[in-house]
Design a protein around this motif. Sequence first.
Motif, PDB file in Angstrom:
ATOM      1  N   LEU A  22       1.759  -6.422  -1.751  1.00 17.14           N
ATOM      2  CA  LEU A  22       0.511  -6.011  -1.109  1.00 17.14           C
ATOM      3  C   LEU A  22       0.093  -7.013  -0.034  1.00 17.14           C
ATOM      4  O   LEU A  22      -0.350  -6.624   1.056  1.00 17.14           O
ATOM      5  N   THR A  23       0.232  -8.292  -0.328  1.00 18.95           N
ATOM      6  CA  THR A  23      -0.077  -9.328   0.665  1.00 18.95           C
ATOM      7  C   THR A  23       0.859  -9.228   1.858  1.00 18.95           C
ATOM      8  O   THR A  23       0.435  -9.375   3.007  1.00 18.95           O
ATOM      9  N   VAL A  52      -2.947  -2.672   2.906  1.00 15.23           N
ATOM     10  CA  VAL A  52      -2.964  -3.012   1.486  1.00 15.23           C
ATOM     11  C   VAL A  52      -3.269  -1.771   0.654  1.00 15.23           C
ATOM     12  O   VAL A  52      -2.566  -1.462  -0.325  1.00 15.23           O
ATOM     13  N   ILE A  62      -0.364   0.959   0.941  1.00 19.04           N
ATOM     14  CA  ILE A  62       0.818   0.602   0.157  1.00 19.04           C
ATOM     15  C   ILE A  62       0.510   0.662  -1.329  1.00 19.04           C
ATOM     16  O   ILE A  62       1.316   1.151  -2.123  1.00 19.04           O
ATOM     17  N   SER A  63      -0.668   0.183  -1.714  1.00 20.23           N
ATOM     18  CA  SER A  63      -1.050   0.246  -3.118  1.00 20.23           C
ATOM     19  C   SER A  63      -1.097   1.692  -3.606  1.00 20.23           C
ATOM     20  O   SER A  63      -0.694   1.992  -4.737  1.00 20.23           O
ATOM     21  N   LYS A  68      -3.701  -4.119 -11.230  1.00 15.54           N
ATOM     22  CA  LYS A  68      -3.433  -3.595  -9.897  1.00 15.54           C
ATOM     23  C   LYS A  68      -4.676  -3.658  -9.021  1.00 15.54           C
ATOM     24  O   LYS A  68      -4.613  -4.055  -7.850  1.00 15.54           O
ATOM     25  N   ASN A 101      -5.262  -7.159  -7.936  1.00 15.81           N
ATOM     26  CA  ASN A 101      -4.300  -7.520  -6.900  1.00 15.81           C
ATOM     27  C   ASN A 101      -4.680  -6.931  -5.547  1.00 15.81           C
ATOM     28  O   ASN A 101      -4.486  -7.574  -4.505  1.00 15.81           O
ATOM     29  N   GLU A 102      -5.211  -5.716  -5.560  1.00 18.59           N
ATOM     30  CA  GLU A 102      -5.672  -5.111  -4.306  1.00 18.59           C
ATOM     31  C   GLU A 102      -6.769  -5.954  -3.670  1.00 18.59           C
ATOM     32  O   GLU A 102      -6.736  -6.234  -2.462  1.00 18.59           O
ATOM     33  N   ALA A 117      -5.334  -9.264  -2.331  1.00 13.84           N
ATOM     34  CA  ALA A 117      -4.562  -9.074  -1.100  1.00 13.84           C
ATOM     35  C   ALA A 117      -5.479  -8.793   0.085  1.00 13.84           C
ATOM     36  O   ALA A 117      -5.282  -9.333   1.187  1.00 13.84           O
TER      37      ALA A 117
END
Length: 356
Positions: free
Chosen positions: A141-142, A154, A157-158, A171, A174-175, A178
């Motif tokens: 994601l980054t 981000v 793609i997520s 998740k 992480n979103e 990122a």
Amino acid sequence: MKTFCQKWWQRVISVDMLLVAVITFLASIAGSYAKRFPVFSLFGALIVALLIGMLLQFPVRRWYTSSKSVRQLGVKASAGLIANKLLRLGIILLGFKLNLHVLFTQGLRSLPFAAAIVALTTIGTYALARALKVSPLLAVLTAGGTSICGAAAVMGISGSITVPADQADEKENNEVMAVATVAIMGTLFALIDILIFPLLGLTEQQQGIVAGASLHEIAHAVAVGGAFGETALAAATIMKLSRVLMLVVAAIAIALWWDKTQVKEKSSTKRKIMFPWFMLGFIIASVLGTYVSALHTHASAFVDVAYIVLGMAMAALGINVNFGAILREGGRAVVASFLASSLLLVLTILVTQTFF
């Protein structure tokens, strides 16, 4: 069908959903308004909406969910649904921002450059992040946000990556990590560009190309390009939109790669690959917005709606974010993005001076 409709009716029509919808809508509107001001314009409406959502998490917990655990679960589920579904709708509507005619005429030289940048930066950032022990999901994601178009990349793609239900919270965290990372890096490197461009002897067009090729958010590229004149602004916009177009290919490629390398399923039955169909909606919106005159005249309105919808998704993420997870895991992703952004800036300057 009746069971399906009843299930979704129960998920959508609830007091918790109404509360979250109102909060996220107001946060999105506030983000769109705040981006008019100098400092906030570098961050953009989506980042502001995310920050508002994160701040609103505290009063929501204290005043609404503190006394009843069922309310906590309801708010969490409602915010998750808004973040999941509205981000896809927002990405589709964002397709109206891409004028394919301009890209395939004025931006013809930019497209191969954009493709190379996205491929190299995605792979390089991911490799750096993994070398620094960043988790695969946060790393990819980054990498996408750094190489393509910031927060929108981000989220795009997520949305193309599927994880088990027990990893949904991870998740979402992480979103947010990122998005925060690319926002910080994009703002930092926008300021760096403004400081160093006058020292490099670049033409106005070259300054715009470097800005569009190296910066993360569209807001960053536009801000830097606009600081150096109309020619730089036009070049930065075309170059940046060329990278945005690569989001479709990148999201599909990453979805297929993720399914092949990261999904561990013990079942012997044939698995169904989760293809990111909403990215096809992004392309269809681009085609309609470019070549259908009735829609072309209203393309800017669709884009405005896209940012409102995406802002709601970002604010919903903020409501659910785990601050402890960000503090524990986010630092290494920031380092990886900084290193990749530095290399990207140097590379784009050298290529621009040589070929443009």
